[in-house]
Design an enzyme around this catalytic site. Sequence first.
Site, mmCIF file in Angstrom:
data_model
loop_
_atom_site.group_PDB
_atom_site.id
_atom_site.type_symbol
_atom_site.label_atom_id
_atom_site.label_comp_id
_atom_site.label_asym_id
_atom_site.label_seq_id
_atom_site.Cartn_x
_atom_site.Cartn_y
_atom_site.Cartn_z
ATOM 1 N N GLY A 9 0.845 -1.207 0.000
ATOM 2 C CA GLY A 9 0.000 0.000 0.000
ATOM 3 C C GLY A 9 0.869 1.241 0.000
ATOM 4 N N GLY A 99 -0.533 -1.481 10.727
ATOM 5 C CA GLY A 99 -1.101 -0.261 11.296
ATOM 6 C C GLY A 99 -2.557 -0.068 10.921
ATOM 7 C CB THR A 100 -4.774 -1.962 8.575
ATOM 8 O OG1 THR A 100 -3.752 -2.020 7.594
ATOM 9 C CG2 THR A 100 -6.129 -1.787 7.909
ATOM 10 C CB ALA A 123 0.325 -0.652 17.406
ATOM 11 N N PRO A 124 -2.924 0.045 16.957
ATOM 12 C CG PRO A 124 -4.446 0.627 18.649
ATOM 13 C CD PRO A 124 -3.354 -0.343 18.314
ATOM 14 C CG ASN A 125 -1.449 6.222 17.712
ATOM 15 O OD1 ASN A 125 -0.252 6.455 17.626
ATOM 16 N ND2 ASN A 125 -2.363 7.155 17.629
ATOM 17 C CG HIS A 156 -8.631 10.896 13.733
ATOM 18 N ND1 HIS A 156 -9.092 10.381 14.923
ATOM 19 C CD2 HIS A 156 -7.343 10.492 13.622
ATOM 20 C CE1 HIS A 156 -8.127 9.687 15.501
ATOM 21 N NE2 HIS A 156 -7.049 9.741 14.736
ATOM 22 C CE LYS A 160 -9.632 7.061 12.390
ATOM 23 N NZ LYS A 160 -8.830 6.077 11.667
ATOM 24 C CB THR A 167 -5.901 5.661 18.611
ATOM 25 O OG1 THR A 167 -5.057 5.419 17.504
ATOM 26 C CG2 THR A 167 -5.077 6.093 19.809
#
Length: 269
Positions: A9, A99-100, A123-125, A156, A160, A167
Amino acid sequence: MTTRIGIVGCAGRMGQMLMQEALDGEGVTLAGGSEWAGSKALGRDIGELLGRGPLGQPVGGEARALFAASDVIIDFTTPAATLEHAALAAEMGKPLVIGTTGLTPEQSARLDEAARRTAVVWAPNFSVGITLLMALTRRVAATLDESYDIEIVEMHHRHKVDAPSGTALGLGRAAAEGRQVALEEVWVKQRDGQTGPRQSGSIGFATLRGGDVVGDHSVLFAAEGERLELTHKASSRRVFAKGAIRAARWAAGRAAGLYDMTDVLGLSA
Ligand code: NAD
């Protein structure tokens, strides 16, 4: 030792930033970048895509070839694409940094499967500040009883597509862990109309969207007579890319398992 990093990506907002960091970071090199079959970026020179002059390395369309040429893969794409990449990482025994956000519980379970066969850092963040905020939230929630109402507020940018943010949900999970309850049993993700009074022990979420906000998160502990607020504001997406590159270096050669950023920073209990 230099870690060769592949970015799937790679033409996305985060994908491009990850490639910049892989090109400039210490101890890492960019193995290459790939995109899906319909992407307009396919075949374009990566250096030109990044606005830094030709590198002689085109954006590829074959994830398998990219995986073969990389020590670790980083994936900030979509849930469906991430599941495909996780299956490929498991098959090829390549560590994967994900990170998705916006994965359903069923999709998350498929990552657990992949993590039995290779190292997966999800991780979400990936910011260091947010990882610390998660650890603090867990600690504060464990200390304060249910007379402190927990509310999580996030804002955000207008592009988004998922809400609440991954997060925010991660912060909710950290608070629930601190209170030793299951998040899914206490969360209130939206409020509208006649909601009735607030249920004691619930964890509420509020979502704001607008402009170019990179990511603001606050965790509020509100009781009668006092309120504690923990806040983090990201002003550049670069912090996520830097954290993900750090995670990729950490994941290289690591045993199979599902890890998160607290493991990478050595903060896990
Ligand atoms: P984006 O839409 O700009 O980029 C996604 C890219 O993935 C696009 O270039 C798209 O073409 C590509 N893609 C889609 N399907 C693919 C496939 N099958 N194979 C290869 N590439 C494919 O989105 P973005 O803003 O870069 O965000 C991507 C994800 O990362 C989102 O889920 C976002 O919430 C998340 N994110 C996470 C963090 C974190 O720290 N964990 C930080 C920022 C964004």
